[in-house]
Design a protein around this motif. Structure first.
Motif, mmCIF file in Angstrom:
data_model
loop_
_atom_site.group_PDB
_atom_site.id
_atom_site.type_symbol
_atom_site.label_atom_id
_atom_site.label_comp_id
_atom_site.label_asym_id
_atom_site.label_seq_id
_atom_site.Cartn_x
_atom_site.Cartn_y
_atom_site.Cartn_z
ATOM 1 N N GLN A 1 -4.352 5.549 3.467
ATOM 2 C CA GLN A 1 -3.759 4.382 2.823
ATOM 3 C C GLN A 1 -4.473 4.155 1.495
ATOM 4 O O GLN A 1 -5.695 4.009 1.457
ATOM 5 C CB GLN A 1 -3.911 3.141 3.692
ATOM 6 C CG GLN A 1 -3.339 1.896 3.056
ATOM 7 C CD GLN A 1 -3.559 0.663 3.897
ATOM 8 O OE1 GLN A 1 -3.654 0.726 5.108
ATOM 9 N NE2 GLN A 1 -3.652 -0.486 3.242
ATOM 10 N N TYR B 1 1.048 5.294 1.295
ATOM 11 C CA TYR B 1 0.510 6.150 2.345
ATOM 12 C C TYR B 1 0.646 7.613 1.939
ATOM 13 O O TYR B 1 1.693 8.037 1.469
ATOM 14 C CB TYR B 1 1.231 5.885 3.670
ATOM 15 C CG TYR B 1 0.994 4.474 4.150
ATOM 16 C CD1 TYR B 1 -0.191 4.132 4.788
ATOM 17 C CD2 TYR B 1 1.935 3.479 3.928
ATOM 18 C CE1 TYR B 1 -0.424 2.839 5.215
ATOM 19 C CE2 TYR B 1 1.697 2.176 4.342
ATOM 20 C CZ TYR B 1 0.524 1.857 4.987
ATOM 21 O OH TYR B 1 0.275 0.582 5.400
ATOM 22 N N PRO C 1 0.831 -1.203 0.000
ATOM 23 C CA PRO C 1 0.000 0.000 0.000
ATOM 24 C C PRO C 1 0.870 1.259 0.000
ATOM 25 O O PRO C 1 2.029 1.227 0.393
ATOM 26 C CB PRO C 1 -0.810 -0.120 1.292
ATOM 27 C CG PRO C 1 -0.031 -1.048 2.149
ATOM 28 C CD PRO C 1 0.737 -1.954 1.234
ATOM 29 N N GLU D 1 -2.450 7.804 -5.158
ATOM 30 C CA GLU D 1 -1.705 8.811 -4.402
ATOM 31 C C GLU D 1 -1.671 10.122 -5.167
ATOM 32 O O GLU D 1 -1.934 11.193 -4.604
ATOM 33 C CB GLU D 1 -0.281 8.316 -4.135
ATOM 34 C CG GLU D 1 0.593 9.342 -3.431
ATOM 35 C CD GLU D 1 2.039 8.912 -3.309
ATOM 36 O OE1 GLU D 1 2.715 9.427 -2.419
ATOM 37 O OE2 GLU D 1 2.496 8.072 -4.120
ATOM 38 N N GLU E 1 -8.017 3.133 4.004
ATOM 39 C CA GLU E 1 -8.025 3.319 5.455
ATOM 40 C C GLU E 1 -7.564 4.720 5.819
ATOM 41 O O GLU E 1 -6.759 5.327 5.121
ATOM 42 C CB GLU E 1 -7.090 2.277 6.092
ATOM 43 C CG GLU E 1 -7.228 2.151 7.573
ATOM 44 C CD GLU E 1 -6.460 0.958 8.139
ATOM 45 O OE1 GLU E 1 -6.551 0.774 9.357
ATOM 46 O OE2 GLU E 1 -5.790 0.237 7.400
ATOM 47 N N THR F 1 -3.124 9.975 8.062
ATOM 48 C CA THR F 1 -2.533 9.502 6.822
ATOM 49 C C THR F 1 -3.562 8.623 6.130
ATOM 50 O O THR F 1 -4.282 7.870 6.787
ATOM 51 C CB THR F 1 -1.252 8.694 7.125
ATOM 52 O OG1 THR F 1 -0.314 9.553 7.761
ATOM 53 C CG2 THR F 1 -0.633 8.125 5.864
#
Length: 173
Positions: free
Chosen positions: A99, A73, A71, A106, A164, A97
């Motif tokens: 995930q 972050y 993953p 991202e 998450e 943060t």
């Protein structure tokens, strides 16, 4: 003359320790080398399979990419907001943060960070301290943030794939 048997026994024990250390190092090298080789072949096999599936629809490839790789972050800059009044003025300072499953996600989050921050700011400022002060309240807040961040950034866009929300700082005053 009692010193002589002890002197002879000491080098033998030292030699045994050296052999043990060499054996342990050799086993570690074999285990790590085997793991590295397995990882290489698995990754190489995954790359070959991806090239073989090129005619497959884009959606299927996208779903496959979700499951691959570690993953990613995305840290979000800390928020300080006024909470809904209960016992005078109360503030929340929150850092977290996100995930996400890939570098693509991202980049989508980072390029739309003003929208992300605005959504979260509106959400946080609507909360009361009593709602988010318990572990259950924090878990619910994480779910609420997840819903806000996963909303499409523009009409017709797909939802984000944030998996998450991980709190890194949580202070209520």
């Amino acid at each position: 003359m009692k010193a002589d048997p002890k002197a002879e026994a000491a080098p033998a024990a030292g030699g045994g320790k050296k052999k043990l250390v060499i054996i342990i190092i050799a086993v570690l090298v074999l285990v790590l080398g085997g793991g590295g080789a397995a990882a290489y072949f698995m990754m190489k096999g995954g790359a070959d399979a991806e090239h073989d599936e090129e005619p497959v629809k884009h959606e299927k490839k996208k779903k496959k990419k979700k499951a691959e790789g570690p993953p990613v972050y995305v840290p979000v800059e800390a928020f300080t907001v006024n909470l809904q009044p209960e016992e005078g003025e109360q503030y929340l300072q929150l850092a977290f943060t996100l995930q996400v499953p890939s570098a693509e996600q991202e980049e989508a989050i980072k390029s739309n960070m003003p929208k992300v921050r605005s959504r979260i700011l509106l959400l946080l400022s609507s909360k009361k301290a009593s709602e988010i002060n318990t572990p259950e309240g924090k878990q619910q807040l994480a779910k609420d943030i997840l819903v806000q961040v996963n909303e499409p950034f523009a009409d017709g866009d797909e939802e984000q794939e944030v998996a998450e929300v991980l709190f890194t700082s949580f202070i209520i005053q």
